[in-house]
Design a protein around this motif. Structure first.
Motif, PDB file in Angstrom:
ATOM      1  N   TYR A  49       0.898  -0.991  -0.108  1.00 12.42           N
ATOM      2  CA  TYR A  49      -0.051   0.171   0.181  1.00 12.42           C
ATOM      3  C   TYR A  49       0.745   1.203   0.093  1.00 12.42           C
ATOM      4  O   TYR A  49       0.774   2.326  -0.710  1.00 12.42           O
ATOM      5  CB  TYR A  49      -1.010   0.148   1.210  1.00 12.42           C
ATOM      6  CG  TYR A  49      -1.811   1.306   1.409  1.00 12.42           C
ATOM      7  CD1 TYR A  49      -2.701   1.633   0.369  1.00 12.42           C
ATOM      8  CD2 TYR A  49      -1.384   2.075   2.370  1.00 12.42           C
ATOM      9  CE1 TYR A  49      -3.363   2.679   0.490  1.00 12.42           C
ATOM     10  CE2 TYR A  49      -2.153   3.447   2.595  1.00 12.42           C
ATOM     11  CZ  TYR A  49      -3.184   3.884   1.692  1.00 12.42           C
ATOM     12  OH  TYR A  49      -3.854   4.971   1.946  1.00 12.42           O
ATOM     13  N   ARG A  86     -11.509  -0.271   4.242  1.00  9.98           N
ATOM     14  CA  ARG A  86     -10.640   0.109   3.096  1.00  9.98           C
ATOM     15  C   ARG A  86     -11.388   0.849   1.926  1.00  9.98           C
ATOM     16  O   ARG A  86     -11.180   1.584   1.560  1.00  9.98           O
ATOM     17  CB  ARG A  86      -9.628  -1.081   2.989  1.00  9.98           C
ATOM     18  CG  ARG A  86      -8.627  -1.264   4.214  1.00  9.98           C
ATOM     19  CD  ARG A  86      -7.798   0.082   3.856  1.00  9.98           C
ATOM     20  NE  ARG A  86      -6.876   0.072   5.039  1.00  9.98           N
ATOM     21  CZ  ARG A  86      -5.494  -0.538   4.519  1.00  9.98           C
ATOM     22  NH1 ARG A  86      -5.319  -0.740   3.322  1.00  9.98           N
ATOM     23  NH2 ARG A  86      -4.402  -0.616   5.700  1.00  9.98           N
ATOM     24  N   GLN A 104     -12.618   3.856   3.018  1.00  8.85           N
ATOM     25  CA  GLN A 104     -11.695   5.073   3.280  1.00  8.85           C
ATOM     26  C   GLN A 104     -11.322   5.641   1.719  1.00  8.85           C
ATOM     27  O   GLN A 104     -11.068   6.663   1.481  1.00  8.85           O
ATOM     28  CB  GLN A 104     -10.494   4.191   3.753  1.00  8.85           C
ATOM     29  CG  GLN A 104      -9.371   5.097   3.867  1.00  8.85           C
ATOM     30  CD  GLN A 104      -7.885   4.353   4.443  1.00  8.85           C
ATOM     31  OE1 GLN A 104      -8.107   3.266   4.941  1.00  8.85           O
ATOM     32  NE2 GLN A 104      -6.979   5.095   4.525  1.00  8.85           N
ATOM     33  N   TRP A 159      -9.670  -3.093  -3.621  1.00 11.18           N
ATOM     34  CA  TRP A 159     -10.063  -3.551  -2.276  1.00 11.18           C
ATOM     35  C   TRP A 159     -11.340  -4.217  -2.284  1.00 11.18           C
ATOM     36  O   TRP A 159     -12.041  -5.109  -1.650  1.00 11.18           O
ATOM     37  CB  TRP A 159     -10.034  -2.347  -1.220  1.00 11.18           C
ATOM     38  CG  TRP A 159      -8.591  -2.115  -0.666  1.00 11.18           C
ATOM     39  CD1 TRP A 159      -7.785  -1.153  -1.013  1.00 11.18           C
ATOM     40  CD2 TRP A 159      -7.831  -3.026   0.469  1.00 11.18           C
ATOM     41  NE1 TRP A 159      -6.512  -1.295  -0.645  1.00 11.18           N
ATOM     42  CE2 TRP A 159      -6.562  -2.489   0.172  1.00 11.18           C
ATOM     43  CE3 TRP A 159      -8.228  -3.987   1.057  1.00 11.18           C
ATOM     44  CZ2 TRP A 159      -5.873  -3.018   1.295  1.00 11.18           C
ATOM     45  CZ3 TRP A 159      -7.410  -4.537   2.057  1.00 11.18           C
ATOM     46  CH2 TRP A 159      -5.835  -3.963   2.240  1.00 11.18           C
TER      47      TRP A 159
END
Length: 443
Positions: free
Chosen positions: A343, A399, A402, A429
């Motif tokens: 990431y 995620r 996000q 994701w």
């Protein structure tokens, strides 16, 4: 010495004949050989009586021609014989000139007739019959020469008229058809110069041909004037249009919108060619301004592209370093650490920016391979750790949320590039979330 009558001044006539123009006349034929008119024995052709009267013998008898009181009779006969010789010499001169074709036949004919008319009363002693025959031959030859000269003059007149006719027809063709303005104008001037050298055409024909030539020349001048007037208008229009194009080109010279501006310059060039030619001096000056503006823009673009290429090359080197680091990620040594490491690498990757176009597929392909390796390890762990599936689903949802939030904020801020990057990560994701949810649903 006294003469019976006023003695004709035959020698004066002979002198006049001797001054004729020596130009040979075409078609003149030589006269017959002179008839002998010997005067070496004047007593054969005349006599002087006791009173001093001088007689000449003719075919019609004796005729008094004068008086001689100054000396012996033989001297008187010799005096009048010399006058006869003067007339004979004049006839011989006319014969010679007619035979050679020299002089004016009309003047020769007039002189010969004058001689012939004067023989009747001539105060001379000699063979008047033979001299009269000789003069008659001269008259006949002169008349023939006059007719020949007349015929030659007619031929010359016809030839001159034909030459002017041909020039007129050529001028009319030029006036109606030619668009080679300079060469055609030069030819019309040459025709006029040649026209002036042609003589001998009768006045009526000459005036008719001249009117046709003048009309043709005027018609050509009108067509030429109209052509150049149209050309001047076209060039004035072209000048105004090119002035507009130059002003736009100069306004674009400082543009940083490289792609659209380069395209517009290409369109401006096509419009420049379509505008036609302006007056030469103005056209050259406008072209220099147009080229200067265009060169200024493309020089700036080339400089900017050079800087960009250098930046992209440096970016490629940084991404190669990131890939070398990413390729060291070992999911087997710790999946969460591997995903976190990946990431961070993805974020740094996006922050580096663009690379040369020809390196994009290579570098992106290597990163996708690393991401696929980590994703495969995650999938394998899902299958091994069912009790943790619910937690992973929640984590993945978090995620996704996000990254979706990051994408929304980036779009609101007008940062299209970061929005697209966040959406791509959210999509990744989301795939992992779907896999986790499927694993939970299949337990």
């Amino acid at each position: 010495m006294t003469d019976q009558d006023t003695t004709p001044d035959s020698t004066a006539e002979g002198s006049g004949a001797a001054t004729e123009d020596q130009t040979r006349q075409p078609g003149t034929q030589a006269v017959a050989p002179p008839v002998p008119v010997a005067s070496d024995d004047p007593a054969r052709w005349g006599r002087v009586d006791a009173e001093g009267t001088v007689y000449v013998r003719t075919e019609d008898g004796e005729r008094a021609v004068g008086s001689w009181q100054a000396g012996e009779p033989a001297e008187g006969l010799a005096h009048f014989a010399r006058r006869f010789d003067d007339i004979r010499t004049e006839a011989e001169l006319l014969e010679a000139r007619l035979a050679s074709g020299a002089g004016d036949p009309k003047q020769a004919l007039a002189s010969a007739k004058h001689l012939r008319d004067g023989l009747t009363d001539a105060a001379v002693v000699g063979d008047l019959a033979a001299l009269a025959a000789r003069v008659d031959a001269v008259v006949a030859a002169a008349e023939q020469a006059v007719e020949a000269a007349k015929a030659a003059k007619e031929v010359a007149r016809a030839e001159s008229a034909a030459r002017k006719q041909a020039l007129v027809e050529e001028a009319e063709q030029i006036a109606n058809e030619s668009t080679q303005w300079k060469s055609a104008g030069d030819r019309l001037r040459a025709i006029l110069d040649e026209w002036k050298t042609i003589r001998g055409v009768d006045r009526k024909t000459d005036e008719q041909l001249w009117r046709r030539f003048s009309k043709a020349r005027d018609a050509f001048n009108r067509r030429r004037g109209s052509h150049f007037a149209d050309l001047d208008r076209q060039r004035a229009t072209a000048k105004a249009r090119k002035q507009e194009l130059v002003e736009e080109a100069e306004a674009l010279a400082e543009s940083d919108d490289w792609g659209p501006t380069a395209g517009r310059y290409k369109e401006l060039m096509a419009e420049w060619k379509a505008a036609g030619r302006a007056p030469k001096e103005a056209d050259d000056a406008l072209w220099q301004r147009f080229r200067a503006a265009q060169d200024r823009f493309f020089a700036r673009r080339s400089e900017a592209f050079s800087e960009r290429d250098a930046e992209f090359t440096a970016n490629a080197k940084l991404k190669e370093e990131l890939l070398a680091e990413a390729e060291q990620i070992d999911p087997g040594a710790g999946l969460e650490a591997a995903r976190s490491h990946l990431y961070r690498i993805q974020e740094r990757w996006d922050q580096i920016g663009k690379v040369p176009r020809e390196r994009v597929r290579e570098l992106e392909g290597r990163l996708r391979a690393i991401e696929e390796r980590v994703r495969s390890a995650v999938d394998a762990q899902w299958r091994r750790t069912d009790p943790e599936a619910e937690a992973r689903v929640a984590q993945f949802r978090e995620r996704v949320a996000q990254f979706e939030s990051q994408a929304a904020k980036a779009r609101s801020a007008g940062d299209k590039r970061r929005a697209e990057q966040a959406e791509a990560q959210a999509a990744q994701w989301r795939e992992w979330l779907a896999a986790a949810e499927q694993a939970v649903a299949s337990r």
